[in-house]
Design an enzyme around this catalytic site. Structure first.
Site, PDB file in Angstrom:
ATOM      1  N   ASP A   4     -12.685  -7.428  -2.138  1.00  0.00           N
ATOM      2  CA  ASP A   4     -12.103  -8.572  -1.431  1.00  0.00           C
ATOM      3  C   ASP A   4     -12.585  -9.864  -2.101  1.00  0.00           C
ATOM      4  O   ASP A   4     -13.708 -10.300  -1.849  1.00  0.00           O
ATOM      5  CB  ASP A   4     -12.612  -8.484   0.025  1.00  0.00           C
ATOM      6  CG  ASP A   4     -11.880  -9.388   0.975  1.00  0.00           C
ATOM      7  OD1 ASP A   4     -10.851  -9.960   0.600  1.00  0.00           O
ATOM      8  OD2 ASP A   4     -12.352  -9.522   2.119  1.00  0.00           O
ATOM      9  N   GLU A  24      -8.769  -8.042  13.200  1.00  0.00           N
ATOM     10  CA  GLU A  24      -8.437  -8.288  11.788  1.00  0.00           C
ATOM     11  C   GLU A  24      -8.608  -6.990  11.001  1.00  0.00           C
ATOM     12  O   GLU A  24      -9.733  -6.562  10.752  1.00  0.00           O
ATOM     13  CB  GLU A  24      -9.374  -9.387  11.259  1.00  0.00           C
ATOM     14  CG  GLU A  24      -9.075  -9.773   9.829  1.00  0.00           C
ATOM     15  CD  GLU A  24      -9.957 -10.924   9.350  1.00  0.00           C
ATOM     16  OE1 GLU A  24     -10.245 -11.849  10.135  1.00  0.00           O
ATOM     17  OE2 GLU A  24     -10.366 -10.882   8.181  1.00  0.00           O
ATOM     18  N   ASP A  30      -5.213 -14.934   8.010  1.00  0.00           N
ATOM     19  CA  ASP A  30      -6.297 -15.377   7.150  1.00  0.00           C
ATOM     20  C   ASP A  30      -5.680 -15.524   5.765  1.00  0.00           C
ATOM     21  O   ASP A  30      -5.323 -14.533   5.120  1.00  0.00           O
ATOM     22  CB  ASP A  30      -7.451 -14.369   7.134  1.00  0.00           C
ATOM     23  CG  ASP A  30      -8.508 -14.692   8.177  1.00  0.00           C
ATOM     24  OD1 ASP A  30      -8.271 -15.592   9.003  1.00  0.00           O
ATOM     25  OD2 ASP A  30      -9.573 -14.047   8.160  1.00  0.00           O
ATOM     26  N   GLU A  55      -4.907 -10.680   6.975  1.00  0.00           N
ATOM     27  CA  GLU A  55      -5.420 -11.385   5.793  1.00  0.00           C
ATOM     28  C   GLU A  55      -4.751 -10.868   4.525  1.00  0.00           C
ATOM     29  O   GLU A  55      -4.635  -9.661   4.324  1.00  0.00           O
ATOM     30  CB  GLU A  55      -6.943 -11.187   5.727  1.00  0.00           C
ATOM     31  CG  GLU A  55      -7.578 -11.835   4.513  1.00  0.00           C
ATOM     32  CD  GLU A  55      -9.087 -11.957   4.647  1.00  0.00           C
ATOM     33  OE1 GLU A  55      -9.587 -12.222   5.776  1.00  0.00           O
ATOM     34  OE2 GLU A  55      -9.773 -11.788   3.628  1.00  0.00           O
ATOM     35  N   ASP A 105      -9.454 -18.206   4.745  1.00  0.00           N
ATOM     36  CA  ASP A 105     -10.602 -17.311   4.563  1.00  0.00           C
ATOM     37  C   ASP A 105     -10.786 -17.161   3.053  1.00  0.00           C
ATOM     38  O   ASP A 105     -10.565 -16.093   2.479  1.00  0.00           O
ATOM     39  CB  ASP A 105     -10.336 -15.974   5.249  1.00  0.00           C
ATOM     40  CG  ASP A 105     -11.619 -15.187   5.451  1.00  0.00           C
ATOM     41  OD1 ASP A 105     -12.639 -15.571   4.851  1.00  0.00           O
ATOM     42  OD2 ASP A 105     -11.596 -14.192   6.196  1.00  0.00           O
ATOM     43  N   HIS A 118      -6.843  -8.398   2.441  1.00  0.00           N
ATOM     44  CA  HIS A 118      -7.023  -7.100   3.082  1.00  0.00           C
ATOM     45  C   HIS A 118      -5.745  -6.266   2.949  1.00  0.00           C
ATOM     46  O   HIS A 118      -5.812  -5.047   2.761  1.00  0.00           O
ATOM     47  CB  HIS A 118      -7.366  -7.275   4.559  1.00  0.00           C
ATOM     48  CG  HIS A 118      -8.641  -8.027   4.797  1.00  0.00           C
ATOM     49  ND1 HIS A 118      -9.150  -8.248   6.055  1.00  0.00           N
ATOM     50  CD2 HIS A 118      -9.517  -8.617   3.952  1.00  0.00           C
ATOM     51  CE1 HIS A 118     -10.284  -8.940   5.972  1.00  0.00           C
ATOM     52  NE2 HIS A 118     -10.512  -9.176   4.699  1.00  0.00           N
ATOM     53  N   ASP A 152     -11.318 -12.976  -1.953  1.00  0.00           N
ATOM     54  CA  ASP A 152     -11.211 -14.188  -1.126  1.00  0.00           C
ATOM     55  C   ASP A 152     -10.987 -15.457  -1.937  1.00  0.00           C
ATOM     56  O   ASP A 152     -11.667 -16.469  -1.748  1.00  0.00           O
ATOM     57  CB  ASP A 152     -12.490 -14.365  -0.274  1.00  0.00           C
ATOM     58  CG  ASP A 152     -12.577 -13.362   0.863  1.00  0.00           C
ATOM     59  OD1 ASP A 152     -11.521 -12.901   1.331  1.00  0.00           O
ATOM     60  OD2 ASP A 152     -13.708 -13.049   1.283  1.00  0.00           O
ATOM     61  N   ASP A 194     -22.908 -18.325  10.920  1.00  0.00           N
ATOM     62  CA  ASP A 194     -22.603 -19.399   9.950  1.00  0.00           C
ATOM     63  C   ASP A 194     -23.228 -20.720  10.365  1.00  0.00           C
ATOM     64  O   ASP A 194     -23.470 -21.585   9.530  1.00  0.00           O
ATOM     65  CB  ASP A 194     -21.090 -19.699   9.877  1.00  0.00           C
ATOM     66  CG  ASP A 194     -20.247 -18.483   9.666  1.00  0.00           C
ATOM     67  OD1 ASP A 194     -20.744 -17.529   9.059  1.00  0.00           O
ATOM     68  OD2 ASP A 194     -19.071 -18.503  10.109  1.00  0.00           O
ATOM     69  N   HIS A 211     -18.307 -18.030  12.584  1.00  0.00           N
ATOM     70  CA  HIS A 211     -19.124 -16.962  13.177  1.00  0.00           C
ATOM     71  C   HIS A 211     -20.414 -17.619  13.685  1.00  0.00           C
ATOM     72  O   HIS A 211     -20.882 -18.591  13.093  1.00  0.00           O
ATOM     73  CB  HIS A 211     -19.604 -15.932  12.159  1.00  0.00           C
ATOM     74  CG  HIS A 211     -18.573 -15.251  11.317  1.00  0.00           C
ATOM     75  ND1 HIS A 211     -17.985 -15.834  10.230  1.00  0.00           N
ATOM     76  CD2 HIS A 211     -18.062 -13.991  11.392  1.00  0.00           C
ATOM     77  CE1 HIS A 211     -17.158 -14.974   9.663  1.00  0.00           C
ATOM     78  NE2 HIS A 211     -17.176 -13.851  10.345  1.00  0.00           N
TER      79      HIS A 211
END
Ligand code: XLS
Ligand code: NI
Ligand code: NI
Length: 433
Positions: free
Chosen positions: A305, A230, A294, A266, A337, A269, A307, A102, A99
């Site tokens: 989430d 997404e 992802d 993902e 991700d 998700h 991750d 980031d 992004h």
């Protein structure tokens, strides 16, 4: 060279029997699987945000990671890039994803933020030209800054819509400049907390208009990559509009964009939406909108989430089985991700998390390929539907209720239930693992 990963060697494939932590046991980039190199099947990408921008906070405590590049200057942003590209090299990762937020410090104005982004993009380009990885996808962070607290495209304030549109333009430009193969739109805060202050109809129209503009701009600049949405339910807003693949498909149909946009799906998700990962992949495949994944793992109890890095080979196998059934990735790939747990402080943790994740995906891919090549699972599925090949049955779908009633009476149709054979098929799948 920075000193961050100083004692860590480049990770090589040493096979499943090795005990070296700093080696791949399953991921062997040049190994041929179903006629294609493993690296070209999996197309691994590293997520810049989790590995290099996330400070390790949770709702009860702040930063746990103490990284030498944390801070808001361009020098530190370049140091972060140096470390990131060193990690891509250690892992042999062919792709990365980022992004805007980031990689660059936020400026005092939109123009300053964009200048910062463009300077880092040039810095990335040098590293990529010098043999670094390629860009799987770029995206805009339209959810962290407080200006986006009520959404980006769906914000009640048109100034935020404008700021978001302008930001997406600069991020698409950056993605194109770096040869990115996709551009991702994750809904961020496109959703609502309470209906009491929300005009859902307006917000949907705003989201549709923004997506149309993104597609138009992609064509205007000649971006050849895919636009990916997404889906994600219930986080960060209580009601996220892009809940799951089926919901997004309805939205795309509504705005006539189903031929222009694909899905970035993902694992975590899918679980939050009450589905399995393979369900979401299969829906996208059936609807012709499968794009990219992802890869991560969600905690099955937590409700948010998490991750985490994937570590479940049977789950990965079922996911890659759907990827293979979709014909494999074209522009898409496997983006990690995934982030460390906040107590995993060491540089080694960052490397080994990815090594493990890459191995789990590689083992899953190999099992999935064995399932495809053997064909027993597809044969069982086809057998279950075989009566539909009979022309009388096939034509029924173009018939009408009265003619069908007449046929049921004439032929004395009296259905005879047959086993769905679930346990036998589960046993069959376990043979390939
Ligand atoms: C957040 C999303 C995000 C997207 C990119 O839950 O997964 O990381 O992948 O904005
Ligand atoms: Ni994601
Ligand atoms: Ni996520």
């Amino acid at each position: 060279m920075t000193k961050f990963f100083a004692d860590i060697p480049k990770i090589q494939f040493e096979g499943p029997d090795g005990t070296n932590e700093f080696a791949f046991k399953h991921y062997n980039p040049d190994e041929i699987v179903m006629g294609k190199r493993m690296e070209d099947h999996l197309r691994f990408g590293i997520a810049y945000w989790h590995s290099f921008a996330w400070p390790g906070g949770d709702p009860f405590g702040g930063q746990t990671f103490d990284r030498p590049w944390f801070g808001d200057t361009m020098d530190l942003a370049r140091l972060k890039a140096d470390v990131a590209f060193e990690m891509f090299d250690i892992l042999g990762a062919p792709y990365f994803c980022f992004h805007d937020a980031d990689v660059r410090p936020e400026g005092a104005t939109f123009a300053e933020s964009t200048d910062n982004l463009n300077a880092i993009v040039d810095y990335f380009a040098q590293k990529m030209d010098a043999g670094g990885p390629k860009l799987l996808w770029g995206t805009a962070n339209l959810f962290s800054h407080r200006r986006f607290m009520s959404g980006a495209a769906t914000n009640p304030d048109p100034d935020v819509f404008a700021y978001s549109a302008a930001t997406i333009k600069t991020c698409l430009d950056a993605t194109m400049k770096l040869g990115g193969e996709n551009y991702v739109l994750w809904g961020g805060r496109e959703g609502y907390e309470t209906l009491l202050n929300t005009n859902m109809g307006r917000e949907r129209q705003q989201a549709g208009a923004m997506l149309q503009m993104v597609v138009d701009y992609k064509h205007k600049i000649g971006f050849k990559g895919a636009i990916l949405i997404e889906p994600k339910p219930q986080e960060p807003t209580k009601h996220q509009y892009d809940y799951d693949v089926a919901t997004v498909y309805g939205f795309l149909k509504d705005f006539g964009l189903e031929g222009e946009v694909q899905m970035n799906i993902e694992q975590g998700h899918a679980i939050l939406a009450g589905h399995s990962f393979e369900h979401e992949l299969a829906v996208a495949r059936e609807l012709g909108i499968f794009g990219s994944i992802d890869m991560n793992r969600n905690d099955y109890q937590s409700g948010w989430d998490t991750d985490q890095f994937p570590n479940n080979i049977p789950e990965a196998a079922l996911a890659y089985y759907e990827v293979l059934r979709a014909g494999g990735f074209t522009t898409g790939g496997t983006n990690f991700d995934a982030k460390l747990r906040r107590q995993s402080l060491d540089p080694e943790d960052l490397i080994l998390a990815h090594v493990g994740g890459m191995d789990v995906c590689a083992a899953g891919l190999k099992a999935a390929a064995a399932m495809v090549e053997d064909g027993a699972l597809e044969e069982a599925r086809n057998t279950r539907y075989a009566k539909w090949d009979d022309s009388q049955n096939a034509e029924m779908l173009k018939s009408d209720l009265s003619s069908i009633e007449a046929r049921v009476r004439r032929d004395n149709i009296n259905p005879d239930p047959r086993s769905g054979r679930q346990e036998r098929l589960e046993n069959l799948v376990n043979r390939y693992l």
